[in-house]
Write a protein that holds these residues in place. Structure first.
Motif: not given
Length: 268
Positions: A33, A35, A141, A224-225, A228-230
């Motif tokens: 992705e 990073n 995060k 990882v998902n 993204r949601k955080g």
């Protein structure tokens, strides 16, 4: 520090326990992705190999830090090294950890002390140090690897269960403290995973025969998902979600009897 200068500087995702298992799979997904990564583990050879695979294939930077995070001074030095080199760590993944199966009276004390140091102390120290910078930047995060056993402590995993209960409790309360700061603390809670974490003794139990180990790539993708949601926590897999909720409807003495039976060897 000037916020504009921070924006222009390269940011990194730091992953502990990155040489194998869930940590390795997360590194692959995040690299794909785009990073930049800081990979931390004890094995330099494995980290160098992973670096050689990820950097040219994804046009990213991969930094390597070889440390034993069960040693307090080496854990501290991870932050010191990042700070000295000017790495901006905007995502911290506390993945490193190990388990131990057996009757508490018989398991090696030295192994349990090292487990507590790695599973609890390293998470606490790295979070404490990096979170201060994240709060100052109002961005960041932290993903902590908890477990199904955070909800469902098992006999014969007494110390491991306790360490993962700490990780989940620590993560959830810290997330509440940091609400509104721009910094999120998340918890990934897998059940059994098909990695070298699982010893032959663990694999021979009834629990493992009923609840088969998951693919580490799928668990990593769930992590990882969640990043993204955080926010929040993720119990990986419907079976694990269902099992984690059993204590809500089952009396404690019955639940513990069931768990002790499941944790015994699956004799055929």
């Amino acid at each position: 520090m000037d916020p504009h200068k921070i924006t222009c500087m390269k940011k990194y995702t730091l992953i502990t326990g990155a040489s194998s298992g869930i940590g390795l799979e997360m590194a692959k997904i995040l690299a794909a992705e785009g990073n930049n990564l800081i990979l931390v583990a004890r094995s330099r050879d494995k980290l160098e190999q992973l670096k050689s695979e990820l950097e040219p294939g994804h046009n990213i930077e991969v930094k390597i830090i070889t440390k034993d995070l069960s040693v307090y001074e080496e854990t501290l030095s991870v932050y010191d090294e990042c700070n000295k080199c000017g790495y901006i760590v905007n995502v911290l993944i506390n993945n490193a950890g190990f388990g131990l199966y057996g009757e508490f009276a018989d398991t090696p004390l030295e192994d349990e002390i090292r487990m507590v140091s790695l599973n609890i102390n390293a998470v606490l120290v790295l979070t404490k140090l990096f979170i201060k910078d994240m709060k100052e930047r109002k961005e960041g995060k932290i993903l902590n690897l908890a477990s199904l056993l955070s909800f469902l402590p098992f006999p014969y995993y007494s110390v491991y269960s306790a360490t993962k209960t700490f990780v989940l409790s620590f993560s959830e309360t810290l997330a509440a403290e940091l609400k509104g700061t721009g910094v999120a603390v998340l918890s990934l809670c897998p059940g059994p995973v098909d990695t070298n974490f699982s010893s032959p003794e663990m694999l021979a139990t009834k629990a493992y025969s009923i609840n088969k180990p998951a693919d580490p790539q799928k668990v990593a993708q769930a992590g990882v998902n969640l990043l993204r949601k955080g926010k929040g926590k993720k119990i990986v897999g419907f079976n694990n979600w269902f099992i984690s909720n059993l204590p809500r409807i089952t009396p404690d003495f019955i639940m513990m009897k069931i768990k002790k039976n499941l944790a015994k060897p699956n004799l055929v």
